[in-house]
Design a protein around this motif. Structure first.
Motif, PDB file in Angstrom:
ATOM      1  N   LEU A  34       0.760  -1.076   0.251  1.00  0.00           N
ATOM      2  CA  LEU A  34      -0.092  -0.143   0.100  1.00  0.00           C
ATOM      3  C   LEU A  34       1.022   1.293  -0.088  1.00  0.00           C
ATOM      4  O   LEU A  34       2.058   1.195   0.567  1.00  0.00           O
ATOM      5  CB  LEU A  34      -0.876   0.200   1.140  1.00  0.00           C
ATOM      6  N   PHE A  35       0.270   2.367  -0.587  1.00  0.00           N
ATOM      7  CA  PHE A  35       1.198   3.482  -0.678  1.00  0.00           C
ATOM      8  C   PHE A  35       0.195   4.781  -0.672  1.00  0.00           C
ATOM      9  O   PHE A  35      -0.884   4.799  -0.740  1.00  0.00           O
ATOM     10  CB  PHE A  35       1.672   3.596  -2.148  1.00  0.00           C
ATOM     11  N   TRP A  36       0.932   5.853  -0.419  1.00  0.00           N
ATOM     12  CA  TRP A  36       0.256   7.297  -0.350  1.00  0.00           C
ATOM     13  C   TRP A  36       1.363   7.888  -1.241  1.00  0.00           C
ATOM     14  O   TRP A  36       2.489   8.086  -0.847  1.00  0.00           O
ATOM     15  CB  TRP A  36       0.163   7.815   1.060  1.00  0.00           C
ATOM     16  N   TYR A  37       0.459   8.575  -2.299  1.00  0.00           N
ATOM     17  CA  TYR A  37       1.144   9.563  -3.181  1.00  0.00           C
ATOM     18  C   TYR A  37       0.535  10.808  -2.981  1.00  0.00           C
ATOM     19  O   TYR A  37      -0.586  10.958  -2.725  1.00  0.00           O
ATOM     20  CB  TYR A  37       1.220   9.020  -4.704  1.00  0.00           C
ATOM     21  N   LYS A  38       1.500  11.903  -3.154  1.00  0.00           N
ATOM     22  CA  LYS A  38       1.103  13.195  -2.922  1.00  0.00           C
ATOM     23  C   LYS A  38       1.357  13.984  -4.610  1.00  0.00           C
ATOM     24  O   LYS A  38       2.232  13.510  -5.043  1.00  0.00           O
ATOM     25  CB  LYS A  38       2.093  13.822  -2.056  1.00  0.00           C
ATOM     26  N   GLN A  39       0.145  14.639  -4.915  1.00  0.00           N
ATOM     27  CA  GLN A  39       0.220  15.335  -6.085  1.00  0.00           C
ATOM     28  C   GLN A  39      -0.064  16.512  -5.770  1.00  0.00           C
ATOM     29  O   GLN A  39      -0.957  17.307  -5.651  1.00  0.00           O
ATOM     30  CB  GLN A  39      -0.823  14.826  -7.098  1.00  0.00           C
ATOM     31  N   PRO A  40       1.137  17.444  -5.767  1.00  0.00           N
ATOM     32  CA  PRO A  40       1.048  19.190  -5.388  1.00  0.00           C
ATOM     33  C   PRO A  40       0.502  19.705  -6.845  1.00  0.00           C
ATOM     34  O   PRO A  40       0.126  19.007  -7.931  1.00  0.00           O
ATOM     35  CB  PRO A  40       2.270  19.598  -5.163  1.00  0.00           C
ATOM     36  N   PRO A  41       0.290  21.028  -6.809  1.00  0.00           N
ATOM     37  CA  PRO A  41      -0.074  21.657  -8.172  1.00  0.00           C
ATOM     38  C   PRO A  41       0.660  21.635  -9.270  1.00  0.00           C
ATOM     39  O   PRO A  41       0.275  21.786 -10.350  1.00  0.00           O
ATOM     40  CB  PRO A  41      -0.265  23.298  -7.630  1.00  0.00           C
ATOM     41  N   SER A  42       2.353  21.118  -8.823  1.00  0.00           N
ATOM     42  CA  SER A  42       2.934  21.203  -9.958  1.00  0.00           C
ATOM     43  C   SER A  42       2.717  19.594 -10.635  1.00  0.00           C
ATOM     44  O   SER A  42       3.193  19.451 -11.740  1.00  0.00           O
ATOM     45  CB  SER A  42       4.333  20.790  -9.457  1.00  0.00           C
ATOM     46  N   ARG A  43       1.574  18.820 -10.119  1.00  0.00           N
ATOM     47  CA  ARG A  43       1.227  17.533 -10.807  1.00  0.00           C
ATOM     48  C   ARG A  43       2.159  16.477 -10.680  1.00  0.00           C
ATOM     49  O   ARG A  43       1.809  15.384 -11.282  1.00  0.00           O
ATOM     50  CB  ARG A  43       0.489  17.684 -12.285  1.00  0.00           C
ATOM     51  N   GLN A  44       3.578  16.656 -10.151  1.00  0.00           N
ATOM     52  CA  GLN A  44       4.236  15.572 -10.060  1.00  0.00           C
ATOM     53  C   GLN A  44       3.806  14.769  -9.184  1.00  0.00           C
ATOM     54  O   GLN A  44       3.196  15.093  -7.928  1.00  0.00           O
ATOM     55  CB  GLN A  44       5.519  16.175  -9.612  1.00  0.00           C
ATOM     56  N   MET A  45       3.787  13.267  -9.178  1.00  0.00           N
ATOM     57  CA  MET A  45       3.261  12.292  -8.374  1.00  0.00           C
ATOM     58  C   MET A  45       4.468  11.969  -7.417  1.00  0.00           C
ATOM     59  O   MET A  45       5.702  11.318  -8.024  1.00  0.00           O
ATOM     60  CB  MET A  45       2.983  11.178  -8.839  1.00  0.00           C
ATOM     61  N   ILE A  46       4.442  12.101  -6.260  1.00  0.00           N
ATOM     62  CA  ILE A  46       5.560  12.006  -5.252  1.00  0.00           C
ATOM     63  C   ILE A  46       5.284  10.862  -4.099  1.00  0.00           C
ATOM     64  O   ILE A  46       4.247  11.002  -3.226  1.00  0.00           O
ATOM     65  CB  ILE A  46       5.854  13.358  -4.426  1.00  0.00           C
ATOM     66  N   LEU A  47       6.040   9.765  -4.184  1.00  0.00           N
ATOM     67  CA  LEU A  47       5.719   8.972  -2.990  1.00  0.00           C
ATOM     68  C   LEU A  47       6.009   9.307  -1.634  1.00  0.00           C
ATOM     69  O   LEU A  47       6.849  10.008  -1.298  1.00  0.00           O
ATOM     70  CB  LEU A  47       6.891   7.626  -3.469  1.00  0.00           C
ATOM     71  N   VAL A  48       4.966   9.271  -0.739  1.00  0.00           N
ATOM     72  CA  VAL A  48       4.875   9.784   0.352  1.00  0.00           C
ATOM     73  C   VAL A  48       5.299   8.647   1.452  1.00  0.00           C
ATOM     74  O   VAL A  48       6.466   8.939   2.210  1.00  0.00           O
ATOM     75  CB  VAL A  48       3.589  10.273   1.044  1.00  0.00           C
ATOM     76  N   ILE A  49       4.694   7.685   1.482  1.00  0.00           N
ATOM     77  CA  ILE A  49       4.963   6.523   2.570  1.00  0.00           C
ATOM     78  C   ILE A  49       4.662   5.131   1.737  1.00  0.00           C
ATOM     79  O   ILE A  49       3.516   4.990   1.061  1.00  0.00           O
ATOM     80  CB  ILE A  49       4.384   6.749   3.662  1.00  0.00           C
ATOM     81  N   ARG A  50       5.150   4.181   2.244  1.00  0.00           N
ATOM     82  CA  ARG A  50       4.680   2.676   1.590  1.00  0.00           C
ATOM     83  C   ARG A  50       4.642   1.602   2.795  1.00  0.00           C
ATOM     84  O   ARG A  50       5.226   1.848   3.684  1.00  0.00           O
ATOM     85  CB  ARG A  50       5.683   2.088   0.856  1.00  0.00           C
ATOM     86  N   GLN A  51       3.770   0.665   2.893  1.00  0.00           N
ATOM     87  CA  GLN A  51       3.460  -0.185   3.619  1.00  0.00           C
ATOM     88  C   GLN A  51       3.403  -1.601   3.058  1.00  0.00           C
ATOM     89  O   GLN A  51       2.720  -1.983   2.120  1.00  0.00           O
ATOM     90  CB  GLN A  51       2.252   0.208   4.368  1.00  0.00           C
ATOM     91  N   GLU A  52       4.211  -2.387   3.799  1.00  0.00           N
ATOM     92  CA  GLU A  52       3.999  -3.875   3.108  1.00  0.00           C
ATOM     93  C   GLU A  52       3.061  -4.548   3.835  1.00  0.00           C
ATOM     94  O   GLU A  52       2.998  -4.577   5.520  1.00  0.00           O
ATOM     95  CB  GLU A  52       5.411  -4.510   3.584  1.00  0.00           C
TER      96      GLU A  52
END
Lengths: 118, 117
Positions: A34-52
């Motif tokens: 499982l993951f959380w990604y962040k997408q700021p107004p720049s639209r880049q998809m940035i990995l925030v955190i991952r869980q196994e």
């Protein structure tokens, strides 16, 4: 088929406070990530955190932590000491681990728009 | 040094045209993906390649054709563009044990905003 649901279309928080974003998922698989990604107004998809999924311990990355409840199929993201730069759309995502590899696709939730107010 | 790059960042074109979006990665990853983000921000996979071999084709119209000339590149060609193709297209790569990083985690390019008029 896997599904990911984010029930909060929008959230807001004051700077320096804590906010929790919700995510639930549905799968019959036992081994996944499982993951959380962040997408700021720049639209880049940035990995925030991952869980196994096989790890019971909740993942943490600095101000970001998760509450992973496997039985409940819940994966919420807690942001502590919120900063203005945290303003973004946050996506919860899921991938099955098949035979030690995960060629497969990421399945995303609908996203939650988080606004941090000064 | 950009890990996953896409060109162009913006693409405006007329209905019926043919266009290509290019993706390049310098991470040494074996698996590359194309995702589409629609106007409601929903992200959905389109294709996946592993070592230049197509492994996922997610019910995408035949007008979309991915091509992987080598492991570092995955291009997306779109024929006969339609209004509904307007979206942001993301390239992503998945880490491998040799290349470092998590083998389960996908890393995204900056996206290409396609507008069809």
């Amino acid at each position: 088929a896997q599904t990911v649901t984010q029930s909060q279309p929008e959230m807001s928080v004051q700077e320096a406070e804590t906010v929790t974003l919700s995510c639930t998922y549905d799968t019959s698989e036992n081994n996944y990530y499982l993951f959380w990604y962040k997408q700021p107004p720049s639209r880049q998809m940035i990995l925030v955190i991952r869980q196994e999924a096989y790890k019971q311990q909740n993942a943490t990355e600095n101000r970001f932590s998760v509450n992973f409840q496997k039985a409940a199929k819940s994966f919420s993201l807690k942001i502590s000491d919120s900063q203005l730069g945290d303003t973004a759309m946050y996506f919860c995502a899921f991938i099955v681990n098949a035979g030690g590899t995960s060629y497969g696709k990421l399945t995303f939730g609908q996203g939650t728009i988080l606004t941090v107010h000064p | 040094d950009t890990a996953v790059s896409q060109t162009p960042k913006y693409l405006v074109t007329q209905m019926g045209n043919d266009k290509s979006i290019k993706c390049e990665q310098n991470l040494g990853h074996d698996t590359m993906y194309w995702y589409k983000q629609d106007s409601k921000k929903f992200l959905k996979i389109m294709f996946s390649y592993n070592n230049k071999e197509l492994i996922i084709n997610e019910t995408v119209p035949n007008r979309f054709s991915p091509k992987s000339p080598d492991k570092a590149h995955l291009n997306l060609h779109i024929n006969s563009l339609e209004l509904g193709d307007s979206a942001v297209y993301f390239c992503a790569t998945r880490g491998g044990a040799r290349a470092g990083g998590f083998t389960d985690t996908q890393y995204f390019g900056p996206g290409t905003r396609l507008t069809v008029l």
